[in-house]
Design an enzyme around this catalytic site. Structure first.
Site, PDB file in Angstrom:
ATOM      1  N   ALA A   1       1.105  -1.116   0.091  1.00  0.00           N
ATOM      2  CA  ALA A   1       0.098  -0.020  -0.454  1.00  0.00           C
ATOM      3  C   ALA A   1       1.429   1.470   0.453  1.00  0.00           C
ATOM      4  CB  ALA A   1      -1.249   0.255   1.476  1.00  0.00           C
TER       5      ALA A   1
ATOM      6  N   TYR B   1     -16.549 -21.801 -22.946  1.00  0.00           N
ATOM      7  CA  TYR B   1     -16.773 -23.686 -23.123  1.00  0.00           C
ATOM      8  C   TYR B   1     -15.754 -24.353 -24.116  1.00  0.00           C
ATOM      9  CZ  TYR B   1     -18.011 -28.441 -23.767  1.00  0.00           C
ATOM     10  OH  TYR B   1     -17.791 -29.635 -24.434  1.00  0.00           O
TER      11      TYR B   1
ATOM     12  N   TRP C   1     -22.679 -27.096 -19.284  1.00  0.00           N
ATOM     13  CA  TRP C   1     -22.657 -26.744 -18.069  1.00  0.00           C
ATOM     14  C   TRP C   1     -21.433 -26.175 -17.234  1.00  0.00           C
ATOM     15  CZ3 TRP C   1     -26.996 -23.863 -18.279  1.00  0.00           C
ATOM     16  CH2 TRP C   1     -27.278 -24.016 -19.178  1.00  0.00           C
TER      17      TRP C   1
ATOM     18  N   ASN D   1      -2.187  -3.470  -2.356  1.00  0.00           N
ATOM     19  CA  ASN D   1      -2.466  -2.528  -4.411  1.00  0.00           C
ATOM     20  C   ASN D   1      -3.164  -1.278  -4.840  1.00  0.00           C
ATOM     21  OD1 ASN D   1       0.694  -4.006  -4.888  1.00  0.00           O
ATOM     22  ND2 ASN D   1      -1.221  -5.557  -3.968  1.00  0.00           N
TER      23      ASN D   1
ATOM     24  N   ARG E   1     -28.430 -22.629 -11.667  1.00  0.00           N
ATOM     25  CA  ARG E   1     -29.296 -23.483 -12.193  1.00  0.00           C
ATOM     26  C   ARG E   1     -30.007 -24.013 -10.847  1.00  0.00           C
ATOM     27  NH1 ARG E   1     -28.528 -27.069 -17.625  1.00  0.00           N
ATOM     28  NH2 ARG E   1     -29.619 -28.348 -16.131  1.00  0.00           N
TER      29      ARG E   1
ATOM     30  N   CYS F   1       3.271 -12.585  -0.165  1.00  0.00           N
ATOM     31  CA  CYS F   1       2.008 -14.038  -0.984  1.00  0.00           C
ATOM     32  C   CYS F   1       2.708 -15.282  -1.585  1.00  0.00           C
ATOM     33  CB  CYS F   1       1.281 -13.288  -2.090  1.00  0.00           C
ATOM     34  SG  CYS F   1       0.133 -11.812  -1.882  1.00  0.00           S
TER      35      CYS F   1
HETATM   36  C1  LIG Z   1       2.630 -15.691   3.832  1.00  0.00           C
HETATM   37  C2  LIG Z   1       1.941 -14.548   3.190  1.00  0.00           C
HETATM   38  C3  LIG Z   1       1.044 -14.827   1.767  1.00  0.00           C
HETATM   39  C4  LIG Z   1      -0.028 -14.007   1.655  1.00  0.00           C
HETATM   40  N1  LIG Z   1      -0.954 -14.479   0.184  1.00  0.00           N
HETATM   41  C5  LIG Z   1      -1.693 -14.032  -0.093  1.00  0.00           C
HETATM   42  C6  LIG Z   1      -2.356 -13.947  -1.066  1.00  0.00           C
HETATM   43  O1  LIG Z   1      -2.737 -15.863  -1.613  1.00  0.00           O
HETATM   44  N2  LIG Z   1      -2.969 -12.888  -1.811  1.00  0.00           N
HETATM   45  C7  LIG Z   1      -3.245 -11.848  -1.646  1.00  0.00           C
HETATM   46  O2  LIG Z   1      -4.437 -11.246  -1.291  1.00  0.00           O
HETATM   47  N3  LIG Z   1      -2.412 -11.825   0.135  1.00  0.00           N
HETATM   48  C8  LIG Z   1      -1.769 -12.159   0.549  1.00  0.00           C
HETATM   49  N4  LIG Z   1      -0.890 -12.538   2.040  1.00  0.00           N
HETATM   50  C9  LIG Z   1      -1.390 -10.394   2.606  1.00  0.00           C
HETATM   51  C10 LIG Z   1      -0.941  -9.804   1.600  1.00  0.00           C
HETATM   52  O3  LIG Z   1       0.676 -10.267   2.052  1.00  0.00           O
HETATM   53  C11 LIG Z   1      -1.481  -8.140   2.421  1.00  0.00           C
HETATM   54  O4  LIG Z   1      -1.816  -8.349   2.532  1.00  0.00           O
HETATM   55  C12 LIG Z   1      -0.151  -6.873   1.894  1.00  0.00           C
HETATM   56  O5  LIG Z   1       0.808  -7.217   2.121  1.00  0.00           O
HETATM   57  C13 LIG Z   1      -0.622  -6.001   2.924  1.00  0.00           C
HETATM   58  O6  LIG Z   1       0.202  -5.155   2.492  1.00  0.00           O
HETATM   59  P1  LIG Z   1       0.692  -3.819   3.207  1.00  0.00           P
HETATM   60  O7  LIG Z   1       1.812  -2.909   2.180  1.00  0.00           O
HETATM   61  O8  LIG Z   1      -1.262  -3.374   3.532  1.00  0.00           O
HETATM   62  O9  LIG Z   1       1.513  -4.271   4.582  1.00  0.00           O
HETATM   63  P2  LIG Z   1       1.992  -5.117   4.860  1.00  0.00           P
HETATM   64  O10 LIG Z   1       3.050  -5.617   3.625  1.00  0.00           O
HETATM   65  O11 LIG Z   1       2.209  -5.936   5.744  1.00  0.00           O
HETATM   66  O12 LIG Z   1       3.026  -4.078   5.041  1.00  0.00           O
HETATM   67  C14 LIG Z   1       3.625  -3.125   6.091  1.00  0.00           C
HETATM   68  C15 LIG Z   1       4.946  -1.945   6.401  1.00  0.00           C
HETATM   69  O13 LIG Z   1       5.089  -1.336   6.384  1.00  0.00           O
HETATM   70  C16 LIG Z   1       6.052  -1.535   7.695  1.00  0.00           C
HETATM   71  N5  LIG Z   1       5.419  -0.722   8.957  1.00  0.00           N
HETATM   72  C17 LIG Z   1       4.899  -0.920   9.811  1.00  0.00           C
HETATM   73  N6  LIG Z   1       5.061   0.067  11.182  1.00  0.00           N
HETATM   74  C18 LIG Z   1       5.771   0.939  10.774  1.00  0.00           C
HETATM   75  C19 LIG Z   1       6.216   1.921  11.475  1.00  0.00           C
HETATM   76  N7  LIG Z   1       5.626   2.338  12.550  1.00  0.00           N
HETATM   77  N8  LIG Z   1       7.021   2.575  10.760  1.00  0.00           N
HETATM   78  C20 LIG Z   1       7.951   1.973   9.571  1.00  0.00           C
HETATM   79  N9  LIG Z   1       7.442   1.037   9.092  1.00  0.00           N
HETATM   80  C21 LIG Z   1       6.519   0.290   9.244  1.00  0.00           C
HETATM   81  C22 LIG Z   1       6.044  -2.979   8.026  1.00  0.00           C
HETATM   82  O14 LIG Z   1       7.428  -3.649   8.476  1.00  0.00           O
HETATM   83  C23 LIG Z   1       5.976  -3.732   6.272  1.00  0.00           C
HETATM   84  O15 LIG Z   1       6.687  -3.301   5.692  1.00  0.00           O
HETATM   85  C24 LIG Z   1      -0.172 -13.304   2.177  1.00  0.00           C
HETATM   86  C25 LIG Z   1       0.300 -12.451   3.435  1.00  0.00           C
HETATM   87  C26 LIG Z   1       1.045 -13.968   4.063  1.00  0.00           C
HETATM   88  C27 LIG Z   1       2.209 -13.245   4.673  1.00  0.00           C
END
Ligand SMILES: Cc1cc2nc3c(=O)[nH]c(=O)nc-3n(C[C@H](O)[C@H](O)[C@H](O)COP(=O)(O)OP(=O)(O)OC[C@H]3O[C@@H](n4cnc5c(N)ncnc54)[C@H](O)[C@@H]3O)c2cc1C
Length: 457
Positions: free
Chosen positions: A13, A430, A438, A309, A446, A46
């Site tokens: 994000a 299909y 189907w 994302n 259905r 992920c």
């Molecule tokens: C093993 C695993 C498998 C997954 N598989 C899937 C999947 O198949 N499909 C799917 O849609 N999602 C999946 N996810 C979930 C997905 O990875 C998360 O939803 C996504 O990474 C969220 O992104 P984000 O940026 O919100 O948070 P994060 O990826 O958690 O990133 C947040 C970041 O903020 C940093 N941070 C936090 N607090 C602070 C602070 N105070 N100061 C500085 N930095 C800070 C952290 O270090 C981290 O790097 C999976 C997650 C895991 C763990």
């Protein structure tokens, strides 16, 4: 003078927001500073189960953009630096770097993208060597190192949500005898129990011991402090390695301390532009927020990269003076354990009931390909439709190759507010290698149409 944007959190994000804002505004107009407390940016958590399992390379292959690449786009990225306080009144954040240096950085606009925190209940032994979370690439590396060094071949996974089952598969690939412990009635609480039961049966068939109603009480250790077993209220399960997949909570401690609004699941509350409610210059997205559920009309915490994302894109556009919104979600998710695919979208039965909805449910068994085509395997589709209106409310799918992503048909139908009757004539592709004539989703539609009619007014 350039406006000042501060982003907290350097993954999906946060860095999507920073990158999108940079695409729209150059450094002369917008100065961007981003803080990340970990070692990596823009990485795919992920992919961790598939890296650990050896299906994909890592960690480099899981990194979409390195810190250097972000810096080359004029984003002042401060790695290994944790934001420890938000001062919203004075428009500044306090940060602490890994050398112990503290600093304040001022902002005009702030983005919170702090993600989620994995649950790690304070059980005896939970911090022992050999116990691993899988939230970050560092976690993945540590687990791979443990697996390489471990003389034994028994693994226990605590939690049978999608991360737990994906990790079970990864451990199977390493030749481990895997036990999955879950406190629920069935694995995959994101499904109704009857569909979870199908997952349970299939996991056992894959050679994964899957224990339900297992309340973990401790991780037992040997004389050297290494995990040797997991104890539940009823039994002990030997383990050379323990993997935690117990779910996550929004990482909102900073936001809460600053008085920002949180929802019932502890996630930040935003409007549709991802602006934090009641704050002109603060946005939030990803796993630290609650999202609007388009079926129920309530907010929920759904920690998924697909949303993070998109949130980042929306936030980036808005902080750069553009306009974008994130409309909400229908609750779609897909995962797999070995060749078993598991998917859901919309409401489960208990969720529909909690919303006061009256509905019918149907479950059908069909096959992923035409029955005569090689490799045809059974798949089950469960469908919920509102009584009287026939509006689609939810779909769950358990099956083999090609079953899981069929949930996307239902996700689109839900988003469009379609009835199950309208779905029956959807013009889906299909050919025998892909589906029966189907498609199983149409067969379920259905049957659901007939059930709605039978239920009457
Ligand atoms: C093993 C695993 C498998 C997954 N598989 C899937 C999947 O198949 N499909 C799917 O849609 N999602 C999946 N996810 C979930 C997905 O990875 C998360 O939803 C996504 O990474 C969220 O992104 P984000 O940026 O919100 O948070 P994060 O990826 O958690 O990133 C947040 C970041 O903020 C940093 N941070 C936090 N607090 C602070 C602070 N105070 N100061 C500085 N930095 C800070 C952290 O270090 C981290 O790097 C999976 C997650 C895991 C763990």
């Amino acid at each position: 003078m350039a406006e000042r944007l501060v982003v907290i959190g350097g993954d999906a994000a946060g860095m999507s927001a920073a990158s999108q804002a940079r695409r729209l505004k150059g450094p002369g107009e917008l100065a961007i500073t981003a803080f990340e407390r970990g070692h990596f940016t823009s990485y795919s958590a992920c992919g961790i189960p598939y890296w650990v399992g050896g299906t994909v390379d890592g960690p480099a292959a899981l990194i979409a953009r390195t810190p250097e690449e972000h810096r080359a786009r004029a984003i002042d990225l401060r790695m290994r630096t944790e934001v420890t306080e938000l001062d919203l009144e004075r428009g500044r954040v306090r940060a602490l770097d890994d050398g112990g240096r503290e600093s304040w950085t001022e902002f005009d606009k702030l983005v919170l993208a702090t993600g989620a925190r994995p649950l790690r209940p304070p059980l005896p032994g939970i911090e022992a060597r050999g116990v691993h979370g899988v939230q970050t690439l560092d976690d993945g590396r540590a687990l791979i190192d443990t697996l390489a060094a471990s003389p034994g071949r028994r693994a226990v996974v605590i939690g049978a949500g999608y991360i737990g089952v994906e990790m079970a598969e990864a451990l199977i690939h390493h030749g481990y005898a895997v036990t999955v412990l879950d406190r629920g009635e069935q694995p995959m609480s994101t499904l109704d129990p009857d569909m979870g039961a199908r997952v349970h049966e299939a996991m056992c068939g894959l050679g994964i011991e899957t224990v339900r109603r297992a309340v973990v009480t401790a991780v037992l250790t040997d004389d050297e402090g290494r995990a040797r077993a997991v104890a539940t209220e009823d039994a002990e399960y030997p383990a050379d390695v323990v993997v935690l997949g117990m779910g996550v909570r929004p990482e909102t401690a900073l936001a809460e301390a600053a008085g920002l609004p949180l929802g019932p699941s502890g996630g930040l509350l935003t409007d549709l532009s991802m602006r934090v409610r009641g704050r002109e210059n603060v946005w939030a997205g990803g796993d630290c927020v609650e999202v609007l559920d388009l079926i129920s009309g309530h907010t929920r915490h759904l920690a998924l990269g697909t949303h993070a994302n998109k949130h980042g894109q929306v936030i980036g556009a808005n902080v750069a003076g553009g306009y974008a919104t994130f409309p909400g979600v229908v609750g779609t998710a897909v995962s797999k354990v070995c060749d078993l695919e598991i998917a859901r979208t919309g409401l489960l039965e208990h969720q529909a009931r909690a919303e006061g909805l009256e509905f019918v449910t149907v479950t059908i068994e069909s096959t992923n390909h035409a029955g005569y085509y090689p490799g045809a395997r059974p798949m089950h589709v469960k469908m919920l439709a509102e009584r009287r209106t026939g509006r689609l409310l939810g779909v769950q799918i358990v099956g083999r190759e090609g079953a899981g992503k069929r949930v996307d048909i239902a996700a689109v139908a839900l988003t469009a507010g379609m009835t199950v009757e309208q779905m029956t004539m959807l013009d889906l592709g299909y050919a025998p290698p892909f589906s029966p004539v189907w498609d199983p989703v149409l067969v379920a539609a259905r049957k659901a149409t007939a059930a709605v009619r039978a239920a009457g007014m």
